[in-house]
Each structure stands twice: as C-alpha cells, then as structure tokens.
Design a protein around this motif. Structure first.
Motif, short mmCIF file in Angstrom:
data_model
loop_
_atom_site.label_atom_id
_atom_site.label_comp_id
_atom_site.label_asym_id
_atom_site.label_seq_id
_atom_site.Cartn_x
_atom_site.Cartn_y
_atom_site.Cartn_z
N GLU A 52 0.84 -1.20 0.00
CA GLU A 52 0.00 0.00 0.00
C GLU A 52 0.87 1.25 0.00
O GLU A 52 0.61 2.21 -0.74
N GLU B 52 -8.82 5.56 -4.29
CA GLU B 52 -8.69 4.44 -3.36
C GLU B 52 -9.98 4.09 -2.63
O GLU B 52 -10.35 2.91 -2.52
N ASP B 53 -10.68 5.09 -2.12
CA ASP B 53 -11.91 4.80 -1.37
C ASP B 53 -12.97 4.14 -2.24
O ASP B 53 -13.67 3.22 -1.80
N ARG C 1 -11.89 0.52 -2.85
CA ARG C 1 -12.02 -0.32 -1.66
C ARG C 1 -13.43 -0.91 -1.55
O ARG C 1 -13.60 -2.05 -1.09
N THR C 2 -14.45 -0.17 -1.99
CA THR C 2 -15.83 -0.67 -1.88
C THR C 2 -16.11 -1.85 -2.80
O THR C 2 -17.09 -2.57 -2.59
N ALA D 22 -14.02 -4.40 -3.16
CA ALA D 22 -13.29 -5.57 -2.69
C ALA D 22 -14.17 -6.68 -2.12
O ALA D 22 -13.94 -7.86 -2.44
N TYR E 209 -6.82 -4.43 -2.17
CA TYR E 209 -7.96 -4.48 -1.26
C TYR E 209 -8.70 -5.81 -1.31
O TYR E 209 -9.28 -6.24 -0.30
N GLN F 93 -9.15 -8.07 1.95
CA GLN F 93 -10.46 -8.61 2.28
C GLN F 93 -10.40 -10.11 2.55
O GLN F 93 -11.09 -10.62 3.43
#
Length: 604
Positions: free
Chosen positions: A252, A447-448, A451-452, A454, A582, A586
């Motif tokens: 990361e 990134e945010d 991430r959702t 993943a 991500y 997870q």
C-alpha cells in the motif's frame, strides 16, 4: 529521490542536518545544501556533488543555527550546480522542494511581469518567489496556502522565513512528508528515516496537507485549510528505512510512493527547462533499426507497453519476449538491434542470461533497472535507470510504473533522434510526460471507491481483465497482481479477443475488469463490454470522464483522471494495483509476502 530535513531545535542543528542528509543518500542526488536562522536572518550553504563537498563548505563557513532545513537534490529543472542547488531563496523566503511544478513556466513569466528577478533555472525558485510575493499582504501560513493554491504538480516543501525565528512550514502533494515530535524540538522530513536519529514519534501528513511547526507543536491543515490532527505513531529508528508509515502493508505504501518514484525516474531522461529528452549514457538511438526487450513477469508487461510506444512514437520496430523463452529458441537478431533488459532488481536469472546472450551476439545492450549497482547494470553497455527507491512488497508496484516511465521517455527520445517529431513537438510531449506524477497522485485518490469493490470481488473464483492497445498489457498486469496476492484465478485479454474463446467463461459470477480511458479504440471496447453485459457478466469499467459518459448500462464505473494516451499506462496502473490490494486484504492474505513467491528470482 530527493531528501528533506527540517529542525526547529533547542541546540545547534548543523551537524544534525548533515547526519540526516547522509541517511538519505540512498535516494540518489547530485547536490546538497542547508540553511538556518542566524540572528533573525536565514543563511544558506550549498555545494554541487556529494555531502562531503557541503561539509567542506561548512567547515570554512559554519552555520550557527538552532532552526534549519537541509536537502539533497536530484536535478530536474536546471543542471547540477551550486546555483541550482537547494535551498533556493527569494526575498524573505528560503525553501527546499521535492517534485516537479508543472506550471512553473507560466508562474515564472507572471512573476517577472511583477518585477521579480530569478537567479536559478529551478522550478523551486518559482515557489520561493511566489511565496515571498504573497507574504507582502498575508501572514506566513496564509501566504503558504495562497501559494499552494497556484501550484500544479507534485511536491513536498520545507520553508524558512526571515524574521520568523522558530518557524518551519511544509506542505505535500504527491511526494511524502512527515512530522517528527521531539522533547522541546520539532522536525520535518521526507520520510521516517530523515527524522529517525532525533525522534521515534512521527505523524504522516495526508495528501494536500500543509503544516507549521515550532519548538512545541505542529499545526496541520488539510487541503481545504481546515485545522486537523494527524495521528502520531511510534517508529523504531533502526527500522525507519523499511517503515510502512501510516500504511498497513508495504505494498500500500509503495502504491502511494508512485508519484515520487515516477518524477525521479523521469528526471533522469528529461530536461524540463529545455524540453529535451535524452537516453542516458550517450547512446545514439538513431543508429538502431530494431529494439528487442527481454524481461520476466511484471517487467515484461512494462516492456509490452514500451513496444507500443517505440513503434507509435519513434517508428522503431520493437519485439518483447519473456526472457526464459528468448534465449532458448535461437532468435534471429541483427547487429543494429538494441537489446533492453528490464528488471527491478537487476539480478533476475533468466533476464540476466538473455542479456548475456545478446551481448555475446555482439548487440548493444541496455538495462532498465532500479538497483544501479546490480549485475545487469554493470554488465550492460548502458544503464537506463529507474529511481523508484527500495521496494519491499513482493508484488511490484512503483517499480512497474517507473519502468513504464523510463520506457516512455526512451521512446520519445528515439522519436526525437530519428526525426519523427515536428518542431515544438518534443517540448510539448515532454511537458505532457512531466504531468504524469500529478496524474498518478490523482489516480491514487480513487482508493476509497476501489475499496468498496473488494468485498464482492473477493468472492469471485475467476476474474477477467480486458484492454486494448497499451491497456492490454495493463490488463495482463492487473490479472497478475490479483493472482499474486489474492490467489484468485485471473486472466488478462486483448478486448478484441474476447469473442475468440474467453467469452465462454462469462456468466453472472464472473467479474470483468475493463481498463479503457477514452482513446481512438474506446468505441470498440464499448462493444466488447456490451457483449459481456448481454451474457450477464458483471462489468467494472475503469475510465475517464468522457468514457464514463459513454459507459454501457449496468457497468460499475470508476472515473480516473483525463490524460494523454501516452500517459495512460502509468496513470491507470495504481487503480488496478489498489483493486488487487484491497481484494487480498479482504481475503486476509499475506499481501507483502504472498505464498510461493520471492522478490527477486535469482534461479532459473
């Protein structure tokens, strides 16, 4: 990768500044300098060459200061020289800077019209001049914010101001900067290693943050100008070189390092002042009629992107082959072939063997490597360096984008050498290329959103990646990243090949990642996506704003930066890296050390 240190101290700082700069020598540099507050006025000492040259200057003219900044510079704007070395000064402002200010030329001309005069060739002096101008009507922290709002590019800076005896200001965008908390002292540094000798209490500034430190505290502001608190963590000084910072894993962190790594790599190939791009080592790219790239894994995908660029930009035929196959098939080569080995470590066994084979055939050989004292770097006729810094995570990220940056610059240099560019095109294209660090930083800001995705992707058994043109090798790289660290089966395909077999794999359980920023091939890729959607496939489209407006119904869209197609492979690499990262997190996988893999494959 240039180094920064700043100390608001309770005792003399000269020796400590030098100690910190020596710790940052691994980043590479060609000049160094320090500055400090002496009787309310900032004095500076600078020298071209290694830190020992700066020590000679300080021996003759010490710096009796308890507040100071220091810098190791890797030349970008302006040749290595004392006058271009940092700190740069303008009026009351003395400043050090990592990064590239893309709009420095426009700012420089505007400041000249206001009566400002410049002594260096650097973009850094433009920041100093602009800040000094803003200080005429604003207090220091407001003047800094007003200055930052006018800058385009990637940067980390540290600033001293005459008359502000206990103040250092700093800011970051695209290049890292940390705050160190001491006992009655405060510190700024380009990384934990810079401040490690003085404190183990460190806060990592977020993207867009700016800060003012005195002896007692750090006052941090976010990009919008709001006062914020960044968490302070304890860092073992001995481990600072391989410190993850605020990140959970090295992978990361190294994804976030990419703007800095790209900028420092490009600085080895481009003179931003003249707009000239060149091949390091003095090699004449005009004398070759073919390029042969050999590499393994991720590096081979960087090579495939390079092939598109060498042929499109320079009209230079280019072949790319997996090194482990190349040397066993008795390839036909000609003396006018330039053989380029691509490797992060410079020790990859198969690639090294292929390089040696090419050398034995009398070819001119070159090595695109990150470790400049490696075997490949020593044995090749010429070194084409990348400057990614140490990469700890096994799955390559910043080394990959640095390789693509180097190959893009080389393709552009070949185009110039072969007379393929019209007047003014070289300067135009190099200016575009220098936008890459900023655009990469913007892509990381997805990134945010990524991430959702993943939790859903982590359930998949198979994932397909599609791309056209240079996005096809990026699709291969995306699939490799997912396989490496999440252990999900993934394959990358040229989008036009979908109907020639892979479409049989499509059903409602198969996510299809499409990497397709808008370009002349976008409409064809849309057609391929529609074929997937018609068969119940789940499409995730990574594109730009124009591409998003034309996305097929039902596609999940991630909107990245708009950029020139030449830059797209670099700019759209971070989203696919973050996606793999991500998903692996997870699933609870060991992201930095995936099973069965080694960082450098030194056996056949």
């Amino acid at each position: 990768m240039c180094g920064i240190i700043g100390i608001v101290g309770a005792k003399p700082v000269q020796d400590r500044l030098i100690d910190s700069l020596k710790r940052l020598e691994y980043r590479g540099y060609d000049s160094a300098g320090v500055a400090g507050v002496v009787d309310g006025h900032v004095e500076r000492r600078r020298a071209k060459g290694k830190i020992r040259a700066l020590e000679d200057v300080l021996a003759a003219e010490p710096l009796p200061a308890s507040v100071g900044i220091g810098h190791t510079r890797w030349a970008t704007h302006g040749a290595p020289s004392q006058i271009n070395a940092h700190p740069q000064r303008a009026g009351r402002v003395t400043l050090v800077h990592n990064g590239i200010i893309e709009n420095y030329a426009e700012l420089r001309e505007a400041l000249k019209e206001k009566g400002r005069t410049f002594e260096s060739e650097t973009d850094t002096e433009v920041i100093a001049q602009l800040l000094d101008y803003e200080l005429q009507t604003r207090p220091p922290i407001e003047a800094l914010k007003a200055t930052l709002d006018q800058l385009t590019g990637a940067y980390a800076i540290a600033v001293l101001i005459d008359g502000e005896d206990e103040l250092i200001m700093g800011a970051r965008r695209g290049s890292p900067l940390v705050v160190g908390y001491g006992d009655g002292e405060m510190f700024l540094g380009s990384d934990a290693l810079a401040v490690g000798p003085f404190t183990n209490q460190i806060a990592y500034l977020d993207e867009g943050d700016y800060v003012a430190i005195d002896r007692k505290a750090a006052h941090v502001f976010d990009e919008a100008g709001r006062a914020v608190q960044r968490p302070v963590r304890t860092v073992a000084a001995a481990a600072a070189l391989v410190e993850k910072g605020n990140y959970r894993h090295f992978m990361e962190k190294e994804i976030h390092d990419q703007p800095d790594a790209c900028q420092h790599t490009l600085s080895a190939y481009i003179n931003p002042t003249t707009g000239h791009v060149h091949a390091p080592g003095g090699v004449d790219l005009a004398r070759f009629d073919r390029v042969q790239i050999v590499a393994c894994g991720t590096a081979s995908y960087a090579g495939q992107i390079g092939r598109y660029l060498f042929e499109k930009l320079a009209g230079l035929p280019c072949d790319v082959e997996v090194a482990s196959e190349f040397r066993y098939r008795q390839p036909a080569v000609t003396p006018a072939t330039l053989a380029i080995a691509v490797s992060q470590s410079g020790e990859t066994a198969d690639t090294l063997a292929a390089l040696r084979w090419c050398k034995a055939q009398g070819l001119t050989t070159a090595a695109v490597v990150n470790v400049h004292e490696s075997t490949m770097a020593r044995e090749a006729d010429v070194l084409f360096p990348t400057h990614a810094g140490p990469e700890i995570g096994v799955a390559s990220t910043k080394a990959f984008t640095s390789q693509v940056a180097a190959l893009t610059a080389l393709a552009l240099a070949a185009a110039a050498a072969r007379g393929r560019l019209k007047p003014g095109e070289e300067a135009h294209d190099t200016r575009l290329l220098l936008e890459a660090p900023r655009l990469i930083a913007e892509a990381i800001q997805l990134e945010d959103q990524i991430r959702t995705l993943a939790p859903e992707l982590a359930k998949a058994r198979d994932v397909l990646y599609l791309g056209r043109g240079p996005m096809y090798p990026l699709a291969l790289e995306g699939a490799l990243k997912l396989k490496e660290i999440s252990y999900i089966h993934a394959e990358g395909y040229a989008a036009g090949e979908l109907k020639h077999g892979p479409i049989a794999l499509i059903d409602e359980t198969t996510p299809v990642i499409v990497i397709a920023p808008s370009d002349p091939l976008f409409d064809k890729t849309i057609s391929n996506m529609s074929e997937v959607a018609a068969r119940g496939g789940r499409v995730i489209l990574i594109t730009d704003e124009e591409g998003a407006r034309n996305a097929p119904a039902g596609a999940r869209v991630i909107v990245g930066p708009t950029c020139d197609p030449m830059l797209a492979p670099m700019v759209y690499a971070p989203p696919i890296q973050l996606l793999a990262y991500y998903v692996a997190v997870q699933k609870g996988a060991d992201v930095d050390q995936p099973r069965n893999l080694a960082k450098s494959v030194t056996v056949e």
